[in-house]
Design a protein around this motif. Structure first.
Motif, PDB file in Angstrom:
ATOM      1  N   TYR A  39     -42.963  64.038 -24.777  1.00  0.00           N
ATOM      2  CA  TYR A  39     -41.963  64.937 -25.351  1.00  0.00           C
ATOM      3  C   TYR A  39     -40.791  64.135 -25.908  1.00  0.00           C
ATOM      4  N   GLY A  40     -39.905  64.854 -26.593  1.00  0.00           N
ATOM      5  CA  GLY A  40     -38.743  64.194 -27.153  1.00  0.00           C
ATOM      6  C   GLY A  40     -37.775  63.687 -26.105  1.00  0.00           C
ATOM      7  N   SER A  41     -37.800  64.298 -24.927  1.00  0.00           N
ATOM      8  CA  SER A  41     -36.916  63.880 -23.831  1.00  0.00           C
ATOM      9  C   SER A  41     -37.500  64.377 -22.521  1.00  0.00           C
ATOM     10  N   GLY A  42     -36.951  63.877 -21.432  1.00  0.00           N
ATOM     11  CA  GLY A  42     -37.352  64.372 -20.122  1.00  0.00           C
ATOM     12  C   GLY A  42     -36.992  65.840 -19.946  1.00  0.00           C
ATOM     13  N   ARG A  43     -35.853  66.238 -20.526  1.00  0.00           N
ATOM     14  CA  ARG A  43     -35.453  67.639 -20.447  1.00  0.00           C
ATOM     15  C   ARG A  43     -36.454  68.538 -21.165  1.00  0.00           C
ATOM     16  N   ASP A  44     -36.921  68.094 -22.335  1.00  0.00           N
ATOM     17  CA  ASP A  44     -37.928  68.877 -23.061  1.00  0.00           C
ATOM     18  C   ASP A  44     -39.209  69.015 -22.239  1.00  0.00           C
ATOM     19  N   ALA A  45     -39.614  67.923 -21.594  1.00  0.00           N
ATOM     20  CA  ALA A  45     -40.821  67.960 -20.768  1.00  0.00           C
ATOM     21  C   ALA A  45     -40.672  68.964 -19.632  1.00  0.00           C
ATOM     22  N   MET A  46     -39.526  68.939 -18.983  1.00  0.00           N
ATOM     23  CA  MET A  46     -39.292  69.837 -17.852  1.00  0.00           C
ATOM     24  C   MET A  46     -39.194  71.289 -18.315  1.00  0.00           C
ATOM     25  N   LYS A  47     -38.516  71.521 -19.421  1.00  0.00           N
ATOM     26  CA  LYS A  47     -38.385  72.885 -19.941  1.00  0.00           C
ATOM     27  C   LYS A  47     -39.750  73.452 -20.331  1.00  0.00           C
ATOM     28  N   ALA A 156     -40.780  62.202 -16.372  1.00  0.00           N
ATOM     29  CA  ALA A 156     -39.879  61.056 -16.456  1.00  0.00           C
ATOM     30  C   ALA A 156     -39.259  61.024 -17.841  1.00  0.00           C
ATOM     31  N   SER A 157     -37.985  60.726 -17.885  1.00  0.00           N
ATOM     32  CA  SER A 157     -37.319  60.428 -19.152  1.00  0.00           C
ATOM     33  C   SER A 157     -37.477  58.939 -19.394  1.00  0.00           C
ATOM     34  N   LEU A 158     -38.174  58.565 -20.449  1.00  0.00           N
ATOM     35  CA  LEU A 158     -38.522  57.158 -20.673  1.00  0.00           C
ATOM     36  C   LEU A 158     -37.386  56.371 -21.298  1.00  0.00           C
ATOM     37  N   ARG A 159     -36.483  57.036 -21.986  1.00  0.00           N
ATOM     38  CA  ARG A 159     -35.424  56.310 -22.689  1.00  0.00           C
ATOM     39  C   ARG A 159     -34.316  55.825 -21.762  1.00  0.00           C
ATOM     40  N   LYS A 160     -34.420  56.137 -20.473  1.00  0.00           N
ATOM     41  CA  LYS A 160     -33.421  55.632 -19.526  1.00  0.00           C
ATOM     42  C   LYS A 160     -33.752  54.225 -19.038  1.00  0.00           C
ATOM     43  N   THR A 161     -35.032  53.849 -19.090  1.00  0.00           N
ATOM     44  CA  THR A 161     -35.430  52.517 -18.623  1.00  0.00           C
ATOM     45  C   THR A 161     -36.100  51.678 -19.707  1.00  0.00           C
ATOM     46  N   LEU A 162     -36.429  52.277 -20.838  1.00  0.00           N
ATOM     47  CA  LEU A 162     -37.072  51.548 -21.931  1.00  0.00           C
ATOM     48  C   LEU A 162     -36.233  51.650 -23.205  1.00  0.00           C
ATOM     49  N   PRO A 163     -36.264  50.633 -24.056  1.00  0.00           N
ATOM     50  CA  PRO A 163     -35.431  50.627 -25.267  1.00  0.00           C
ATOM     51  C   PRO A 163     -36.040  51.457 -26.389  1.00  0.00           C
ATOM     52  N   VAL A 164     -36.068  52.762 -26.196  1.00  0.00           N
ATOM     53  CA  VAL A 164     -36.550  53.693 -27.208  1.00  0.00           C
ATOM     54  C   VAL A 164     -35.452  54.725 -27.470  1.00  0.00           C
ATOM     55  N   PRO A 165     -35.397  55.280 -28.670  1.00  0.00           N
ATOM     56  CA  PRO A 165     -34.342  56.257 -28.962  1.00  0.00           C
ATOM     57  C   PRO A 165     -34.576  57.608 -28.318  1.00  0.00           C
ATOM     58  N   ASP A 166     -35.831  57.892 -27.934  1.00  0.00           N
ATOM     59  CA  ASP A 166     -36.151  59.184 -27.347  1.00  0.00           C
ATOM     60  C   ASP A 166     -37.415  59.035 -26.505  1.00  0.00           C
ATOM     61  N   GLY A 167     -37.763  60.088 -25.803  1.00  0.00           N
ATOM     62  CA  GLY A 167     -39.026  60.057 -25.086  1.00  0.00           C
ATOM     63  C   GLY A 167     -38.977  60.555 -23.665  1.00  0.00           C
ATOM     64  N   GLY A 168     -39.895  61.449 -23.345  1.00  0.00           N
ATOM     65  CA  GLY A 168     -40.121  61.916 -21.988  1.00  0.00           C
ATOM     66  C   GLY A 168     -41.603  62.145 -21.808  1.00  0.00           C
ATOM     67  N   VAL A 169     -42.073  62.131 -20.569  1.00  0.00           N
ATOM     68  CA  VAL A 169     -43.504  62.296 -20.320  1.00  0.00           C
ATOM     69  C   VAL A 169     -43.725  63.269 -19.174  1.00  0.00           C
ATOM     70  N   LEU A 170     -44.795  64.047 -19.283  1.00  0.00           N
ATOM     71  CA  LEU A 170     -45.208  65.012 -18.266  1.00  0.00           C
ATOM     72  C   LEU A 170     -46.668  64.738 -17.931  1.00  0.00           C
ATOM     73  N   TRP A 171     -46.982  64.693 -16.621  1.00  0.00           N
ATOM     74  CA  TRP A 171     -48.379  64.538 -16.222  1.00  0.00           C
ATOM     75  C   TRP A 171     -48.613  65.230 -14.879  1.00  0.00           C
ATOM     76  N   SER A 172     -49.890  65.405 -14.539  1.00  0.00           N
ATOM     77  CA  SER A 172     -50.253  66.040 -13.273  1.00  0.00           C
ATOM     78  C   SER A 172     -51.146  65.113 -12.476  1.00  0.00           C
TER      79      SER A 172
END
Length: 371
Positions: A39-47, A156-172
């Motif tokens: 997703y575009g962000s961790g918030r988007d993934a959670m929403k 996880a919001s990926l842009r907090k630990t990786l040098p990317v402008p955006d990004g979040g991930v959702l998995w089960s």
């Protein structure tokens, strides 16, 4: 340290700039493997997950830790789900303390690996009635806790630990059904592009090739504002293409070493508690978390650091919460904490300089009070 002090364009902390990825990368499987939705962000993934759960699984209420980012909570409320906090770990609390929470049918419980300090995520109360458990691994997405998770869902919001402008991930981890993959919106593509350009310009500034900060600062702010206010989106093309090329293991080891340098240098101070990391080899702290004896000393030190172009974070301010019920001791902890960046952008030498600045300003506060 003289090279740092005599360099007017040196700074530490704040947003990532574009990093050199020439370091040879060791192959490392992500906890989401091939089954993650980006997703575009961790918030988007959670929403997206909450909307999916309410529509298909009867989710009614989300239980979140009382010590948690209220900006995120505000965004989650936009889905229409009821959000209530539960007492959980917070900075300075003894790990063995147990909390209680009444979980009802239809409740979803969010558990968080705060600051990447935990070897595993535990809740300490009965979750047998929970419709689902969601784990937030933003602060260490590649930890053993994330790799071994048995939660229904993880984000996880990926842009907090990786040098990317955006990004979040959702998995089960339990292979449960996920929402329909999102589309990349035009608004998000534009916002991510603004942040990517800001990262490029910040890199040029740090190299001394440009001297104006205002350009990239404006782009960072604009990109973040536009990213947080739009529809749920997929990750941008640039971030999606570059995620797999990062030397994750090497960067995590650098973060671990930098954290340890700060911990060793500051743990003897009488007015600061440096939060320890888990002994689990697979855990790496997100940052170095300091808990000061007084909110006034914390703020004095923070301002002194900013004057030296060191930009710590506050994770999190709880004085104006999005929901009711935040305990006073949690609010107090938020007033006394500082988060010092110790990621792969820096070296142990930088950490020693930061420790020196913290000691000097912390001692200076005592002198100021005495005067």
């Amino acid at each position: 340290m003289a090279e740092i002090e005599n360099n007017p364009q040196w700074e530490q902390g704040s947003e990532f700039h574009l990093l050199d990825q020439s370091l040879n990368s060791t192959h490392f499987a992500a906890p989401w493997d091939q089954n993650g939705l980006f997703y575009g962000s961790g918030r988007d993934a959670m929403k997206a997950l909450l909307i999916f759960g309410m529509n298909t699984m009867g989710w009614k209420r989300l239980l979140v830790p009382a010590y948690f980012c209220q900006t995120v909570v505000k965004a989650l409320l936009e889905t229409g789900i009821t959000v209530q906090c539960y007492r959980s770990w917070y900075p300075g609390e003894r790990e063995e303390n147990k909390h209680t929470c009444e979980v009802l049918n239809g409740d979803v419980v969010l558990a968080v690996n705060h600051f990447g300090l935990k070897r595993e995520i535990t809740l300490g109360f009965d979750i047998s009635k929970a419709a689902a458990v969601i784990e937030d691994h933003t602060h260490d997405p590649f930890s053993s806790a994330a790799m071994k998770s048995g939660a229904d869902f993880c984000i996880a919001s990926l842009r907090k630990t990786l040098p990317v402008p955006d990004g979040g991930v959702l998995w089960s981890p339990r292979n449960k059904a996920l929402p329909v993959p999102p589309l990349l919106t035009a608004e998000h593509r534009l916002a991510a592009g603004e942040k990517l350009e800001a990262m490029r310009l910040k890199g040029l500034f740090l190299k001394g090739e440009i001297t104006d900060k205002s350009g990239y600062r404006t782009l960072f702010l604009s990109g973040e504002k536009n990213m947080s206010g739009g529809k749920i989106s997929a990750i941008s093309e640039w971030s999606a293409e570059n995620l797999g090329s990062f030397p994750v293991l090497e960067w995590r080891e650098m973060r671990k070493q930098n954290y340890q340098t700060l911990f060793d240098a500051l743990s003897s101070l009488s007015y600061v508690t440096v939060l320890p990391s888990a002994s689990e080899p697979g855990s790496v702290p997100f940052s170095c978390i300091l808990l000061f004896d007084r909110a006034e000393r914390r703020e004095f030190v923070r301002q002194k650091l900013i004057q030296k172009n060191i930009f710590p974070a506050i994770l999190w301010s709880l004085e104006k919460p999005a929901i009711e019920g935040i305990p006073m001791e949690y609010i107090d902890a938020g007033k006394r904490m500082l988060s010092l960046h110790c990621d792969m952008r820096y070296s142990p030498t930088t950490m020693k300089y930061i420790a020196k600045c913290i000691k000097e300003s912390g001692d200076d506060f005592k002198d100021q009070q005495a005067a």
